[in-house]
Design an enzyme around this catalytic site. Structure first.
Site: not given
Length: 468
Positions: A77, A153, A177
């Protein structure tokens, strides 16, 4: 088209029936094939990945792999530092020039084991919300319907593993997330006990924020956790390196375990299809020998306390940019940062007191129950590009994620596994929560559920279309 699992790849590398180069090429082909439809990556280093895969192939042929992840195609990420690559966090405020000369702890561990790092996945600006879109990189779609959100996220990571763009990914979770996108995409994600996976640099959202493994299966999740957990001196709160593998005892089943099942935590309203799928999942675990009680843990919605801590973190994120922020950031991030700037130290301490009491209550709960099971989310994925579902009376992402953020407050391990689909063909997630430090037990329960079901083997719509 079946997406290969990391544990299977490693076994085939050992036998010589598949090579890391072949696996890496397949992952890169998936990124190329589906990239425009789902927008899961912000950076792909095909040349570097293939070079790393060739080095891994040589090590396997010599019988000298660096570790249990050698040659596994992996993504990161874009909230975690990666040496030589910018970490832009979905923001136009960050200078791409760097310098970018240091890895986050989990990235360093992946390099040490020989994993093939393909590139970096999408995130909303500074990972501030539960969906994945940013003005810098656009929105990330869902493998089951690109017109629906991947969640966030860590939405890019979930979509990547769901579509075979690498077997492993590492995301972050400050309020759900990794679990939110896992539930929306039919994948698996663990928010581990805080400190088990060290973080550096520290998050502006403080001790709410965790790193977490994201995979297609529980077994792959445990294998990735083995690689990325462990002490790192840069994180003052890092736990000691585990002395055993999270794969040990993973298949021991749930016979005799005490499960507290809360269908709504006492304050949530679920979509009926979510409720039905989660209740059916509980029946599977009961049939496997678990002792199940339907019981609420007994706390009120801690959303106000969470918002104080989260919005304060948003204010801290933007504080260093001063007047340069203007209209350059996500309007929702700016709104929450403005609210967070108004909180006092007393407000912060009051929220922390709520957090500590919640932790005490859950500690007591786990004296009776080995795990708590809830839905991961009360709904399935909604249209991409929206912060909240249609008809929402709140602009805040926390309004539709009531099952996830409480366990960031308590820092307990929480695993999301797929447990069914809506009539529209969208995945539904089951959340398994354990006492602090009971990560292995949480994974064991998830593995027992996956061993008795096949939801994790279902083929996402985009892959099915490709197969035709």
């Amino acid at each position: 088209m079946r997406v290969p699992q990391a544990v299977e790849l490693v076994a085939e590398y050992r036998l010589g029936t598949v090579s890391p180069v072949e696996a890496t090429r397949a992952a890169l082909e998936a990124i190329e094939r589906f990239g425009e439809r789902v927008n899961a990556f912000v950076l792909v280093d095909a040349e570097g990945a293939l070079a790393a895969a060739k080095e891994s192939e040589s090590r396997w042929r010599a019988g000298e792999p660096l570790g249990p992840g050698d040659g596994v195609p992996t993504s990161i990420k874009d909230a975690l530092w990666t040496r030589g690559w910018p970490t832009l966090r979905g923001s136009t405020l960050i200078d791409e020039a760097g310098p970018w000369d240091e890895d986050a702890p989990c990235v360093a561990r992946l390099r040490e084991t020989g994993a093939v790092i393909l590139g970096k996945t999408t995130t909303p600006e500074y990972s501030w919300k539960g969906v994945t879109d940013s003005s810098k990189f656009g929105a990330t779609g869902n493998p089951w319907d690109p017109a629906k959100t991947s969640g966030g996220s860590s939405g890019g990571s979930a979509t990547a593993v769901g579509l075979g763009m690498g077997a492993w990914s590492v995301g972050t979770d400050g309020g759900g997330s990794v679990r939110i996108p896992a539930a929306f995409t039919g994948t698996v994600a663990l928010k581990p006990t805080y400190g088990l996976i060290p973080l550096f640099p520290p998050s502006a959202f403080g001790t709410l924020s965790h790193a977490g493994p994201m995979t297609r299966t529980v077994k792959d999740n445990a294998a990735l956790l083995d690689v990325i957990s462990g002490y790192d001196a840069r994180d003052w709160s890092a736990m000691p390196t585990p002395i055993s593998s999270f794969l040990d005892g993973l298949d021991d089943g749930v016979a005799g375990l005490r499960i507290g099942f809360s269908p709504d935590l006492g304050f949530v309203r679920n979509d009926p299809e979510v409720d039905a799928a989660v209740r059916a999942a509980i029946d599977v675990l009961a049939d496997a020998g678990a002792k199940v009680d339907e019981v609420d843990p007994g706390f009120a919605d801690p959303i106000e306390a969470f918002n104080v801590l989260w919005f304060s973190g948003a204010a801290k994120v933007l504080q260093g940019y001063g007047d340069a922020v203007g209209d350059k950031v996500d309007p929702g991030l700016r709104r929450t940062a403005e609210a967070g700037a108004d909180y006092t130290a007393s407000d912060f301490l009051d929220a922390t007191a709520v957090r500590m009491e919640l932790g005490r209550l859950m500690g007591q709960f786990h004296r009776t129950y080995d795990v708590l099971i809830t839905p991961t989310l009360p709904l399935a994925a909604f249209p991409v590009g929206q912060d909240v579902p249609d008809g929402s009376t709140s602009p805040d992402w926390t309004s539709w994620t009531p099952y996830t953020y409480p366990f960031n407050l308590t820092q307990q391990p929480a695993l999301s596994v797929p447990c069914g689909f809506t009539s529209a063909g969208l995945p539904i997630g089951l959340q398994i929560v354990g006492a602090r430090h009971a990560d292995a037990l949480v994974l064991r329960v998830g593995q027992a559920y996956q061993a008795a079901t096949d939801w994790h083997d279902r083929t996402p719509v985009l892959l099915a279309e490709e197969a035709r």
